[in-house]
Design a protein around this motif. Structure first.
Motif, PDB file in Angstrom:
ATOM      1  N   ALA A 431       0.835  -1.211   0.000  1.00 31.37           N
ATOM      2  CA  ALA A 431       0.000   0.000   0.000  1.00 31.37           C
ATOM      3  C   ALA A 431       0.867   1.258   0.000  1.00 31.37           C
ATOM      4  O   ALA A 431       0.514   2.261  -0.644  1.00 31.37           O
ATOM      5  CB  ALA A 431      -0.920   0.000   1.217  1.00 31.37           C
ATOM      6  N   LEU A 432       1.981   1.224   0.710  1.00 28.11           N
ATOM      7  CA  LEU A 432       2.888   2.373   0.724  1.00 28.11           C
ATOM      8  C   LEU A 432       3.493   2.601  -0.659  1.00 28.11           C
ATOM      9  O   LEU A 432       3.616   3.743  -1.116  1.00 28.11           O
ATOM     10  CB  LEU A 432       3.985   2.164   1.773  1.00 28.11           C
ATOM     11  N   VAL A 433       3.866   1.520  -1.325  1.00 30.61           N
ATOM     12  CA  VAL A 433       4.395   1.638  -2.689  1.00 30.61           C
ATOM     13  C   VAL A 433       3.328   2.183  -3.626  1.00 30.61           C
ATOM     14  O   VAL A 433       3.577   3.100  -4.425  1.00 30.61           O
ATOM     15  CB  VAL A 433       4.922   0.275  -3.192  1.00 30.61           C
ATOM     16  N   LYS A 434       2.116   1.642  -3.526  1.00 28.45           N
ATOM     17  CA  LYS A 434       1.014   2.102  -4.364  1.00 28.45           C
ATOM     18  C   LYS A 434       0.759   3.591  -4.176  1.00 28.45           C
ATOM     19  O   LYS A 434       0.466   4.314  -5.129  1.00 28.45           O
ATOM     20  CB  LYS A 434      -0.248   1.307  -4.044  1.00 28.45           C
ATOM     21  N   GLY A 435       0.886   4.070  -2.929  1.00 29.59           N
ATOM     22  CA  GLY A 435       0.680   5.488  -2.647  1.00 29.59           C
ATOM     23  C   GLY A 435       1.822   6.365  -3.136  1.00 29.59           C
ATOM     24  O   GLY A 435       1.644   7.584  -3.293  1.00 29.59           O
ATOM     25  N   THR A 436       2.985   5.774  -3.379  1.00 29.61           N
ATOM     26  CA  THR A 436       4.138   6.532  -3.882  1.00 29.61           C
ATOM     27  C   THR A 436       4.086   6.689  -5.398  1.00 29.61           C
ATOM     28  O   THR A 436       4.538   7.708  -5.941  1.00 29.61           O
ATOM     29  CB  THR A 436       5.453   5.832  -3.473  1.00 29.61           C
ATOM     30  N   LEU A 437       3.534   5.719  -6.076  1.00 33.19           N
ATOM     31  CA  LEU A 437       3.571   5.713  -7.542  1.00 33.19           C
ATOM     32  C   LEU A 437       2.955   6.959  -8.184  1.00 33.19           C
ATOM     33  O   LEU A 437       3.480   7.443  -9.192  1.00 33.19           O
ATOM     34  CB  LEU A 437       2.903   4.444  -8.084  1.00 33.19           C
ATOM     35  N   PRO A 438       1.853   7.512  -7.640  1.00 40.18           N
ATOM     36  CA  PRO A 438       1.307   8.722  -8.285  1.00 40.18           C
ATOM     37  C   PRO A 438       2.146   9.983  -8.070  1.00 40.18           C
ATOM     38  O   PRO A 438       1.829  11.024  -8.649  1.00 40.18           O
ATOM     39  CB  PRO A 438      -0.069   8.889  -7.608  1.00 40.18           C
ATOM     40  N   GLN A 439       3.195   9.893  -7.255  1.00 40.20           N
ATOM     41  CA  GLN A 439       3.963  11.093  -6.920  1.00 40.20           C
ATOM     42  C   GLN A 439       5.063  11.374  -7.940  1.00 40.20           C
ATOM     43  O   GLN A 439       6.180  11.755  -7.595  1.00 40.20           O
ATOM     44  CB  GLN A 439       4.585  10.946  -5.518  1.00 40.20           C
ATOM     45  N   GLU A 440       4.728  11.200  -9.220  1.00 38.46           N
ATOM     46  CA  GLU A 440       5.750  11.332 -10.263  1.00 38.46           C
ATOM     47  C   GLU A 440       6.353  12.732 -10.327  1.00 38.46           C
ATOM     48  O   GLU A 440       7.502  12.892 -10.751  1.00 38.46           O
ATOM     49  CB  GLU A 440       5.137  10.974 -11.622  1.00 38.46           C
ATOM     50  N   ARG A 441       5.582  13.727  -9.925  1.00 38.27           N
ATOM     51  CA  ARG A 441       6.092  15.095  -9.953  1.00 38.27           C
ATOM     52  C   ARG A 441       7.405  15.204  -9.182  1.00 38.27           C
ATOM     53  O   ARG A 441       8.288  15.985  -9.551  1.00 38.27           O
ATOM     54  CB  ARG A 441       5.050  16.043  -9.338  1.00 38.27           C
ATOM     55  N   VAL A 442       7.546  14.401  -8.108  1.00 38.93           N
ATOM     56  CA  VAL A 442       8.789  14.449  -7.325  1.00 38.93           C
ATOM     57  C   VAL A 442       9.653  13.210  -7.544  1.00 38.93           C
ATOM     58  O   VAL A 442      10.873  13.319  -7.630  1.00 38.93           O
ATOM     59  CB  VAL A 442       8.510  14.668  -5.822  1.00 38.93           C
ATOM     60  N   THR A 443       9.049  12.026  -7.635  1.00 35.83           N
ATOM     61  CA  THR A 443       9.884  10.825  -7.742  1.00 35.83           C
ATOM     62  C   THR A 443      10.706  10.812  -9.030  1.00 35.83           C
ATOM     63  O   THR A 443      11.804  10.260  -9.061  1.00 35.83           O
ATOM     64  CB  THR A 443       9.036   9.546  -7.654  1.00 35.83           C
ATOM     65  N   LYS A 444      10.179  11.445 -10.094  1.00 39.62           N
ATOM     66  CA  LYS A 444      10.950  11.484 -11.342  1.00 39.62           C
ATOM     67  C   LYS A 444      12.150  12.420 -11.245  1.00 39.62           C
ATOM     68  O   LYS A 444      13.004  12.430 -12.132  1.00 39.62           O
ATOM     69  CB  LYS A 444      10.051  11.895 -12.504  1.00 39.62           C
ATOM     70  N   LEU A 445      12.226  13.207 -10.174  1.00 31.18           N
ATOM     71  CA  LEU A 445      13.394  14.058  -9.967  1.00 31.18           C
ATOM     72  C   LEU A 445      14.491  13.349  -9.177  1.00 31.18           C
ATOM     73  O   LEU A 445      15.559  13.914  -8.958  1.00 31.18           O
ATOM     74  CB  LEU A 445      12.988  15.342  -9.240  1.00 31.18           C
ATOM     75  N   ALA A 446      14.232  12.121  -8.734  1.00 33.18           N
ATOM     76  CA  ALA A 446      15.299  11.351  -8.099  1.00 33.18           C
ATOM     77  C   ALA A 446      16.409  11.134  -9.119  1.00 33.18           C
ATOM     78  O   ALA A 446      16.139  10.889 -10.299  1.00 33.18           O
ATOM     79  CB  ALA A 446      14.772  10.016  -7.587  1.00 33.18           C
ATOM     80  N   PRO A 447      17.666  11.213  -8.697  1.00 35.60           N
ATOM     81  CA  PRO A 447      18.754  11.067  -9.672  1.00 35.60           C
ATOM     82  C   PRO A 447      18.852   9.657 -10.238  1.00 35.60           C
ATOM     83  O   PRO A 447      19.481   9.447 -11.257  1.00 35.60           O
ATOM     84  CB  PRO A 447      19.997  11.417  -8.844  1.00 35.60           C
ATOM     85  N   ARG A 448      18.205   8.718  -9.543  1.00 32.66           N
ATOM     86  CA  ARG A 448      18.232   7.331 -10.002  1.00 32.66           C
ATOM     87  C   ARG A 448      16.800   6.830 -10.155  1.00 32.66           C
ATOM     88  O   ARG A 448      16.002   6.940  -9.225  1.00 32.66           O
ATOM     89  CB  ARG A 448      18.977   6.470  -8.982  1.00 32.66           C
ATOM     90  N   PRO A 449      16.438   6.317 -11.335  1.00 26.74           N
ATOM     91  CA  PRO A 449      15.085   5.778 -11.508  1.00 26.74           C
ATOM     92  C   PRO A 449      14.843   4.642 -10.528  1.00 26.74           C
ATOM     93  O   PRO A 449      15.776   3.954 -10.096  1.00 26.74           O
ATOM     94  CB  PRO A 449      15.085   5.274 -12.957  1.00 26.74           C
ATOM     95  N   GLN A 450      13.589   4.435 -10.179  1.00 29.26           N
ATOM     96  CA  GLN A 450      13.265   3.400  -9.212  1.00 29.26           C
ATOM     97  C   GLN A 450      12.076   2.574  -9.680  1.00 29.26           C
ATOM     98  O   GLN A 450      11.115   3.112 -10.240  1.00 29.26           O
ATOM     99  CB  GLN A 450      12.988   3.979  -7.817  1.00 29.26           C
ATOM    100  N   SER A 451      12.164   1.279  -9.461  1.00 27.32           N
ATOM    101  CA  SER A 451      11.073   0.366  -9.788  1.00 27.32           C
ATOM    102  C   SER A 451      10.196   0.177  -8.551  1.00 27.32           C
ATOM    103  O   SER A 451      10.543   0.615  -7.445  1.00 27.32           O
ATOM    104  CB  SER A 451      11.629  -0.989 -10.222  1.00 27.32           C
ATOM    105  N   GLU A 452       9.065  -0.489  -8.735  1.00 26.95           N
ATOM    106  CA  GLU A 452       8.224  -0.806  -7.581  1.00 26.95           C
ATOM    107  C   GLU A 452       8.992  -1.677  -6.597  1.00 26.95           C
ATOM    108  O   GLU A 452       8.856  -1.533  -5.377  1.00 26.95           O
ATOM    109  CB  GLU A 452       6.936  -1.501  -8.037  1.00 26.95           C
ATOM    110  N   GLU A 453       9.815  -2.579  -7.110  1.00 24.68           N
ATOM    111  CA  GLU A 453      10.619  -3.429  -6.227  1.00 24.68           C
ATOM    112  C   GLU A 453      11.617  -2.592  -5.429  1.00 24.68           C
ATOM    113  O   GLU A 453      11.824  -2.822  -4.231  1.00 24.68           O
ATOM    114  CB  GLU A 453      11.352  -4.490  -7.052  1.00 24.68           C
TER     115      GLU A 453
END
Length: 466
Positions: A431-453
């Protein structure tokens, strides 16, 4: 204790081994300035937008004169019920009266606002037909006031029109807004400097927000005297927000690697990626945090420490308000939004609450272990600023060194021992991962891409810190 720590170490070693170390992911500003090659898919420019700021002990008393100078005739003062009973709000109202400003008070702001609480404030603003706004409080109040100003100025808009995609439509703001003066009373969000307003979207139990330079306050009045009213845990959690604003904006994907390249400057996002100007503000804010946070938490009468943390909040706000944040914030939104029964000490609220700064900082050791391979020099620099001895450090150890430095800081300030201590377990990770996925506005600014895993591993590694 050894077994959980060994498990965490194993998880983080896995992440490090998987890190991409190709030259294109180095954190440098190698692009020639001003060049936009034909067909370029990533951005080539960044823009610095910030509210006007006035700093000084007692500066709040000038707010009535500011409104008079603006020609304001009908002002909305927004605050929360706790703060409305304290001297800072009285100072504002006294200044209104002294300068002949007509005003109405809205004190129903919710700490950690929701779409429902935003809409209640919006309705108040629409009915009031105000020509100026004053927001007095922490980020919850300032963000609520930004939203009220926006939607009262755009009465035909649907609520989701301006909410960040993919939850909302993310439309650019093209309507003129009324003047908004922000008077922060906490030292964390930097909301007085930014064009961002964050809230819980209750239907999805996740945090999202509105991000547009158009909604940033006209003026931020930064008065350190207000910080003396903050309880210990409020100053600590606010300070952790400043800490992560600085760390994340300094390590964000560089602006010229962010895609897409906007076809029109109005669509260039508020959060653009790290850049040479934001970096300066982030590093300076981090130095202040390193010097003053512990003092500000431990001694409520230490005006020097609390004044400097108040400034650090604004400094970091200028940095991240234009560079952005990434994984600590992206992962924090479901941590706050899915709260079960946890109620933080020193917060006088009638609902379960994981304060924003706490939800952000609990994942920081795992996050910066994960991102360190992309810009190890920056991670080591931050660790050194926070007190680590990096003289003999090896580049591959940048992540673990910064992570250990953060754990020590959190332990010294009596922070809950990871996500498990605030009510989460391994069963909650999907559920925590699912809640993170819509946060692309910020997660896509991470210097390293991240998978659900990857996100699952980061949440698991954050269940226990010490």
């Amino acid at each position: 204790m050894a077994a959980p720590r060994d498990r965490v170490a194993h998880l983080l070693r896995q992440l490090q081994r998987a890190a991409c170390q190709c030259p294109s992911h180095s954190h440098t500003y190698s692009q020639a300035p001003g060049l936009s090659p034909p067909g370029k898919t990533t951005d080539y420019a960044f823009e610095m937008a910030v509210s006007n700021i006035r700093y000084g002990a007692g500066v709040t008393k000038e707010v009535g004169m500011d409104l008079q100078n603006m020609g304001a005739k009908n002002v909305c003062l927004m605050t929360d019920k706790n703060l409305s009973q304290l001297p800072p709000v009285q100072t504002v109202m006294d200044s209104f009266v002294k300068n002949g400003i007509n005003f109405k008070v809205y004190d129903n702001v919710r700490v950690e606002p929701t779409d429902r609480s935003f809409m209640e404030a919006i309705e108040f603003a629409r009915r009031g037909a105000f020509d100026a706004y004053v927001a007095m409080g922490g980020g919850s109040t300032i963000d609520t006031c930004k939203a009220a100003n926006l939607y009262a100025s755009s009465p035909d808009s649907d609520f989701l029109d301006y909410v960040n995609a993919p939850i909302g439509k993310g439309k650019p703001v093209t309507v003129p807004l009324k003047p908004l003066i922000a008077v922060p009373t906490t030292s964390g969000t930097g909301s007085e400097t930014t064009g961002v307003a964050i809230f819980d979207y209750e239907r999805l139990k996740v945090k999202t927000g509105i991000a547009s330079r158009a909604i940033k306050p006209t003026l931020g009045l930064i008065d350190p005297l207000h910080t003396l009213y903050m309880p210990e845990r409020v100053i600590a959690n606010s300070g952790f927000d400043v800490l992560c604003h600085a760390l994340e904006s300094y390590t964000a994907l560089p602006y010229h690697m962010r895609s897409p390249c906007p076809a029109n400057p109005i669509t260039r996002p508020a959060y653009q990626g790290s850049n040479p100007i934001s970096d300066i503000w982030a590093v300076h804010a981090l130095r202040i945090v390193a010097k003053y946070l512990k003092r500000a938490v431990r001694n409520p009468d230490d005006l020097e420490a609390r004044s400097n943390m108040h400034l650090a909040s604004a400094f970091a706000g200028i940095g991240f308000g234009n560079a952005g944040v990434h994984l600590c914030h992206g992962m924090s939104y479901p941590i706050s939004g899915l709260v079960k029964t946890y109620k933080a000490k020193d917060y006088n609220v009638d609902h379960p609450l994981v304060p924003h700064g706490l939800s952000v900082v609990l994942t920081s050791p795992a996050v910066f272990t994960f991102t360190a391979q992309m810009s190890p020099e920056h991670h080591l620099e931050m660790a050194e600023i926070l007190g680590a001895d990096t003289r003999t450090a090896r580049i591959p150890d940048a992540g673990p060194i910064l992570a250990d430095t953060l754990r020590k800081l959190l332990c010294d300030l009596d922070v809950d021992d990871g996500l498990a201590a605030i009510g989460y377990s391994k069963a909650d990770i999907p559920a925590l991962v699912k809640g993170t996925l819509p946060q692309e506005r910020v997660t896509k600014l991470a210097p390293r891409p991240q998978s659900e895993e990857d996100l699952s591993v980061l949440f698991e590694a954050s269940m226990k810190l010490y």
